[in-house]
Motif scaffolding. Structure first.
Motif, mmCIF file in Angstrom:
data_model
loop_
_atom_site.group_PDB
_atom_site.id
_atom_site.type_symbol
_atom_site.label_atom_id
_atom_site.label_comp_id
_atom_site.label_asym_id
_atom_site.label_seq_id
_atom_site.Cartn_x
_atom_site.Cartn_y
_atom_site.Cartn_z
ATOM 1 N N ARG A 129 1.783 -2.784 11.608
ATOM 2 C CA ARG A 129 0.998 -3.777 12.341
ATOM 3 C C ARG A 129 -0.144 -3.118 13.101
ATOM 4 N N LYS A 168 -2.928 -2.293 10.869
ATOM 5 C CA LYS A 168 -3.390 -3.461 10.117
ATOM 6 C C LYS A 168 -3.046 -3.345 8.619
ATOM 7 N N LYS A 206 -0.409 -4.494 5.626
ATOM 8 C CA LYS A 206 0.512 -5.584 5.319
ATOM 9 C C LYS A 206 1.752 -5.053 4.612
#
Length: 56
Positions: A27, A30, A32
């Motif tokens: 997270r 950034k 996924k």
């Protein structure tokens, strides 16, 4: 944090003792995570962990 990483076709398997830290790291960068599965160790995993330092 990460014990082992294996690439299998278009996926990576990441072995960790702390999946919460891994998801927080993803997270923060950034990144996924498409899916996550958690598994308890099986008897073979436990045996290897207990005997990996035994060289006798």
């Amino acid at each position: 944090m990460v014990n082992k990483v294996k690439k299998e076709r278009d996926k990576y398997k990441i072995y960790t003792d702390n999946p919460d830290k891994l998801t927080n790291l993803a997270r923060n960068h950034k990144t996924k995570i498409k899916s996550i599965n958690t598994l308890d160790p099986n008897l073979e995993d436990i045996f290897i962990k207990l005997t990996e330092g035994d060289k006798s």
